[in-house]
Design a protein around this motif. Sequence first.
Motif, PDB file in Angstrom:
ATOM      1  N   THR A  51       1.465  24.881  -1.815  1.00 22.86           N
ATOM      2  CA  THR A  51       1.477  26.339  -1.858  1.00 22.86           C
ATOM      3  C   THR A  51       0.091  26.865  -1.529  1.00 22.86           C
ATOM      4  N   LEU A  52       0.031  27.820  -0.605  1.00 22.40           N
ATOM      5  CA  LEU A  52      -1.221  28.435  -0.185  1.00 22.40           C
ATOM      6  C   LEU A  52      -1.207  29.912  -0.557  1.00 22.40           C
ATOM      7  N   LEU A  53      -2.221  30.338  -1.295  1.00 23.32           N
ATOM      8  CA  LEU A  53      -2.407  31.753  -1.599  1.00 23.32           C
ATOM      9  C   LEU A  53      -3.507  32.260  -0.666  1.00 23.32           C
ATOM     10  N   TYR A  54      -3.130  33.066   0.306  1.00 24.94           N
ATOM     11  CA  TYR A  54      -4.106  33.507   1.317  1.00 24.94           C
ATOM     12  C   TYR A  54      -4.573  34.927   1.024  1.00 24.94           C
ATOM     13  N   ARG A  55      -5.897  35.101   1.035  1.00 23.60           N
ATOM     14  CA  ARG A  55      -6.490  36.436   0.872  1.00 23.60           C
ATOM     15  C   ARG A  55      -7.652  36.566   1.851  1.00 23.60           C
ATOM     16  N   GLY A  56      -7.418  37.301   2.926  1.00 24.34           N
ATOM     17  CA  GLY A  56      -8.453  37.518   3.934  1.00 24.34           C
ATOM     18  C   GLY A  56      -9.370  38.664   3.556  1.00 24.34           C
ATOM     19  N   GLU A  96       1.663  18.033   8.125  1.00 26.52           N
ATOM     20  CA  GLU A  96       1.477  17.080   7.030  1.00 26.52           C
ATOM     21  C   GLU A  96       2.184  17.513   5.749  1.00 26.52           C
ATOM     22  N   ASP A  97       2.399  18.817   5.600  1.00 23.60           N
ATOM     23  CA  ASP A  97       2.927  19.342   4.348  1.00 23.60           C
ATOM     24  C   ASP A  97       4.099  20.277   4.593  1.00 23.60           C
ATOM     25  N   ARG A  98       4.909  20.427   3.565  1.00 22.59           N
ATOM     26  CA  ARG A  98       5.922  21.489   3.527  1.00 22.59           C
ATOM     27  C   ARG A  98       5.254  22.657   2.822  1.00 22.59           C
ATOM     28  N   LEU A  99       5.082  23.759   3.526  1.00 24.33           N
ATOM     29  CA  LEU A  99       4.253  24.852   3.051  1.00 24.33           C
ATOM     30  C   LEU A  99       5.058  25.990   2.432  1.00 24.33           C
ATOM     31  N   SER A 100       4.454  26.601   1.418  1.00 27.86           N
ATOM     32  CA  SER A 100       4.876  27.899   0.910  1.00 27.86           C
ATOM     33  C   SER A 100       3.630  28.771   0.917  1.00 27.86           C
ATOM     34  N   VAL A 101       3.747  29.978   1.469  1.00 26.99           N
ATOM     35  CA  VAL A 101       2.584  30.838   1.670  1.00 26.99           C
ATOM     36  C   VAL A 101       2.819  32.181   0.994  1.00 26.99           C
ATOM     37  N   LEU A 102       1.847  32.600   0.187  1.00 29.97           N
ATOM     38  CA  LEU A 102       1.869  33.940  -0.402  1.00 29.97           C
ATOM     39  C   LEU A 102       0.622  34.677   0.044  1.00 29.97           C
ATOM     40  N   PHE A 103       0.807  35.800   0.728  1.00 35.64           N
ATOM     41  CA  PHE A 103      -0.306  36.659   1.110  1.00 35.64           C
ATOM     42  C   PHE A 103      -0.580  37.634  -0.032  1.00 35.64           C
ATOM     43  N   THR A 104      -1.835  37.651  -0.498  1.00 36.29           N
ATOM     44  CA  THR A 104      -2.221  38.506  -1.629  1.00 36.29           C
ATOM     45  C   THR A 104      -3.416  39.366  -1.236  1.00 36.29           C
ATOM     46  N   PRO A 105      -3.275  40.241  -0.255  1.00 29.49           N
ATOM     47  CA  PRO A 105      -4.443  40.992   0.238  1.00 29.49           C
ATOM     48  C   PRO A 105      -4.980  41.977  -0.787  1.00 29.49           C
ATOM     49  N   TRP A 106      -6.303  42.215  -0.715  1.00 31.43           N
ATOM     50  CA  TRP A 106      -6.900  43.293  -1.502  1.00 31.43           C
ATOM     51  C   TRP A 106      -6.610  44.592  -0.748  1.00 31.43           C
ATOM     52  N   GLY A 107      -5.418  45.109  -0.923  1.00 32.14           N
ATOM     53  CA  GLY A 107      -5.007  46.297  -0.188  1.00 32.14           C
ATOM     54  C   GLY A 107      -3.579  46.114   0.286  1.00 32.14           C
ATOM     55  N   GLU A 108      -3.174  46.914   1.238  1.00 30.49           N
ATOM     56  CA  GLU A 108      -1.806  46.857   1.750  1.00 30.49           C
ATOM     57  C   GLU A 108      -1.786  46.212   3.121  1.00 30.49           C
ATOM     58  N   GLY A 109      -1.132  45.062   3.217  1.00 31.23           N
ATOM     59  CA  GLY A 109      -1.115  44.328   4.467  1.00 31.23           C
ATOM     60  C   GLY A 109      -0.042  44.760   5.446  1.00 31.23           C
TER      61      GLY A 109
END
Length: 293
Positions: free
Chosen positions: A4-9, A52-65
């Motif tokens: 699981t990847l929690l992405y915050r750009g 390599e992996d089975r991914l689950s991705v949650l985007f958690t931006p500081w704001g509205e993406g």
Amino acid sequence: MDLTLLYRGPLSSCDYDCPYCPFAKRRDSTAQLRADRAALERFTGWAAGQREDRLSVLFTPWGEGLVRSWYRRAMVELSHHEHVARVAIQTNLSCRTEWLADADLDTLALWCTFHPGQTPYERFLGKTRELAERGVRFSVGVVGFPEHLEQARTLRRALPSEVYLWVNAAEGRTYTDEEAAAWTAVDPLFPYSRHPHRSAGLPCRTGSSVVSVDGEGTVRRCHFVRAELGNLYDGSWRAALAPRACPLTVCDCHIGYVHLETLPLYDVFAGGVLERIPAAPVHAVRTPIPGPP
């Protein structure tokens, strides 16, 4: 492995003006938006290309993406890859919903927050109806301020019974038993949010099967622990993956404590951890929940 990847750009702007949010009505410059777009596209390219992996991705931006085209495009693109089990994002649902027609709705999901005072109730409810008509997986929630209670009750009555309405305890607020009972009547899982969870020394999935990624590709165990595990794009983070205890005293955010192994929330939200959708209808909390640390 299942990862699981929690992405915050770098995005830190929002179209709403919530008084409790530091990013309310904040505007990113053109250069900042370009940097955020480039960072997200780099991340999406990595996620789409790795096997390599089975991914689950949650985007958690500081704001509205989702008011930005590149977030909508990333959601759609990732939803069509077989090695992506789930792609979800936290959103205020102010965007249009037509773009969802291009997504694989078996993979995409939305974590939607209603902000009373920022958008008309009927408009927000209408957006949830559009999601339901399109067959989108979504949860809906509010922040547990006293002035939000009546609208939360109204929203709960209006939503289909299968749509989970969650309540986040307001940051720094102490709830009396009476207040907590009122919110628990709206969200039976509110007791998990009422108090911060003691986490020091306790086992957590972050840093092992869950990691946080920022716009530079820096990998950390979660958004709340600053120690770096490596960089996503040079592969240095993989050697650092290992079971580990939490180094912080408490964890008070759902996207953090949901991964604590001492809580049963992976069972509660089985199949819907990222979008905050319980595996079965919730009626009451049956597992004892620790009180304040």
